[in-house]
Each structure stands twice: as C-alpha cells, then as structure tokens.
Motif scaffolding. Structure first.
Motif, PDB file in Angstrom:
ATOM      1  N   UNK A   1       0.820  -1.216   0.000  1.00 22.80           N
ATOM      2  CA  UNK A   1       0.000   0.000   0.000  1.00 22.80           C
ATOM      3  C   UNK A   1       0.844   1.251   0.000  1.00 22.80           C
ATOM      4  N   UNK A   2       1.922   1.251   0.769  1.00 27.53           N
ATOM      5  CA  UNK A   2       2.825   2.404   0.787  1.00 27.53           C
ATOM      6  C   UNK A   2       3.493   2.626  -0.553  1.00 27.53           C
ATOM      7  N   UNK A   3       3.907   1.544  -1.192  1.00 26.33           N
ATOM      8  CA  UNK A   3       4.558   1.668  -2.503  1.00 26.33           C
ATOM      9  C   UNK A   3       3.566   2.203  -3.536  1.00 26.33           C
ATOM     10  N   UNK A   4       2.335   1.710  -3.503  1.00 29.98           N
ATOM     11  CA  UNK A   4       1.326   2.163  -4.468  1.00 29.98           C
ATOM     12  C   UNK A   4       1.015   3.637  -4.251  1.00 29.98           C
ATOM     13  N   UNK A   5       0.828   4.029  -3.002  1.00 26.95           N
ATOM     14  CA  UNK A   5       0.533   5.433  -2.725  1.00 26.95           C
ATOM     15  C   UNK A   5       1.695   6.343  -3.115  1.00 26.95           C
ATOM     16  N   UNK A   6       2.904   5.887  -2.899  1.00 29.06           N
ATOM     17  CA  UNK A   6       4.070   6.679  -3.299  1.00 29.06           C
ATOM     18  C   UNK A   6       4.137   6.819  -4.813  1.00 29.06           C
ATOM     19  N   UNK A   7       3.847   5.748  -5.518  1.00 27.59           N
ATOM     20  CA  UNK A   7       3.854   5.806  -6.981  1.00 27.59           C
ATOM     21  C   UNK A   7       2.772   6.756  -7.494  1.00 27.59           C
ATOM     22  N   UNK A   8       1.596   6.716  -6.887  1.00 28.52           N
ATOM     23  CA  UNK A   8       0.534   7.631  -7.306  1.00 28.52           C
ATOM     24  C   UNK A   8       0.918   9.087  -7.030  1.00 28.52           C
ATOM     25  N   UNK A   9       1.534   9.325  -5.900  1.00 28.35           N
ATOM     26  CA  UNK A   9       1.973  10.686  -5.588  1.00 28.35           C
ATOM     27  C   UNK A   9       3.022  11.165  -6.584  1.00 28.35           C
ATOM     28  N   UNK A  10       3.951  10.296  -6.948  1.00 22.65           N
ATOM     29  CA  UNK A  10       4.962  10.669  -7.938  1.00 22.65           C
ATOM     30  C   UNK A  10       4.314  10.938  -9.297  1.00 22.65           C
ATOM     31  N   UNK A  11       3.316  10.132  -9.668  1.00 26.35           N
ATOM     32  CA  UNK A  11       2.633  10.355 -10.946  1.00 26.35           C
ATOM     33  C   UNK A  11       1.910  11.696 -10.953  1.00 26.35           C
ATOM     34  N   UNK A  12       1.278  12.051  -9.852  1.00 26.52           N
ATOM     35  CA  UNK A  12       0.599  13.347  -9.767  1.00 26.52           C
ATOM     36  C   UNK A  12       1.602  14.482  -9.874  1.00 26.52           C
ATOM     37  N   UNK A  13       2.741  14.346  -9.215  1.00 26.05           N
ATOM     38  CA  UNK A  13       3.759  15.400  -9.261  1.00 26.05           C
ATOM     39  C   UNK A  13       4.307  15.564 -10.678  1.00 26.05           C
ATOM     40  N   UNK A  14       4.596  14.457 -11.367  1.00 23.56           N
ATOM     41  CA  UNK A  14       5.121  14.531 -12.736  1.00 23.56           C
ATOM     42  C   UNK A  14       4.077  15.160 -13.663  1.00 23.56           C
ATOM     43  N   UNK A  15       2.815  14.784 -13.484  1.00 26.14           N
ATOM     44  CA  UNK A  15       1.757  15.366 -14.316  1.00 26.14           C
ATOM     45  C   UNK A  15       1.637  16.863 -14.086  1.00 26.14           C
ATOM     46  N   UNK A  16       1.699  17.276 -12.839  1.00 24.82           N
ATOM     47  CA  UNK A  16       1.600  18.706 -12.531  1.00 24.82           C
ATOM     48  C   UNK A  16       2.755  19.486 -13.145  1.00 24.82           C
ATOM     49  N   UNK A  17       3.963  18.928 -13.096  1.00 24.92           N
ATOM     50  CA  UNK A  17       5.124  19.615 -13.672  1.00 24.92           C
ATOM     51  C   UNK A  17       4.983  19.705 -15.192  1.00 24.92           C
ATOM     52  N   UNK A  18       4.531  18.624 -15.816  1.00 25.19           N
ATOM     53  CA  UNK A  18       4.401  18.652 -17.283  1.00 25.19           C
ATOM     54  C   UNK A  18       3.297  19.618 -17.719  1.00 25.19           C
ATOM     55  N   UNK A  19       2.208  19.712 -16.971  1.00 19.33           N
ATOM     56  CA  UNK A  19       1.154  20.679 -17.305  1.00 19.33           C
ATOM     57  C   UNK A  19       1.679  22.092 -17.151  1.00 19.33           C
ATOM     58  N   UNK A  20       2.473  22.329 -16.120  1.00 21.37           N
ATOM     59  CA  UNK A  20       3.030  23.670 -15.922  1.00 21.37           C
ATOM     60  C   UNK A  20       3.989  24.039 -17.055  1.00 21.37           C
TER      61      UNK A  20
END
Length: 81
Positions: A46-65
């Motif tokens: 669960x921790x690994x999955x949540x960390x991966x989702x958080x990283x995906x959100x961060x990468x998406x936010x940076x690419x949108x910016x």
C-alpha cells in the motif's frame, strides 16, 4: 493594641510533614498484538502504491506547468507579429 500573639506550646512545629506514601500502582501487562507477515506485506505494498501515485501526480503537474509556459510564450509571440 498591635501586640503579636505567641503560640501556647513552646515547641515549634516540624519543618516538613511526612505524608504516608501510597503503594506503587500495579502495572498491568500490555496486551500482546500479533502481526502476521501478510499484514506487513499489505502495508508495504500500500505504501509503494501510494508513493507511486503521488509521484505520478507530481510529474503530471510539472508537465502541465511546462506546457502552459510554452503555450503562453507561443501565444505571446503571435500577438507581437
């Protein structure tokens, strides 16, 4: 009129009083909690999955910016022509 009143007994009271001490409280042992290996694995996954989702959100936010900055600069260049 303002004369001090002296105590009747000539001996001074003791400097400190000895209060009776209560016996130490009885400590009950903590209940034993058994943790299975499956529960530990579930928490880790669960921790690994949540960390991966958080990283995906961060990468998406940076690419949108970055895309927003690029589009803004392209639109600004068109207006000047």
């Amino acid at each position: 009129m303002f004369l001090p009143k002296y105590p009747d007994s000539p001996t001074p009271p003791p400097a400190h009083m000895h209060a009776p001490t209560d016996p130490a409280p009885v400590r009950r042992p903590a209940p034993q909690i058994s943790v299975s290996a499956g529960a530990v694995a579930a928490v880790l996954v669960g921790g690994v999955v949540l960390t991966a989702l958080l990283a995906a959100v961060a990468v998406t936010a940076i690419s949108v910016a970055v895309a927003a900055v690029v589009l803004r600069s392209m639109l600004r260049d068109q207006r000047h022509r």
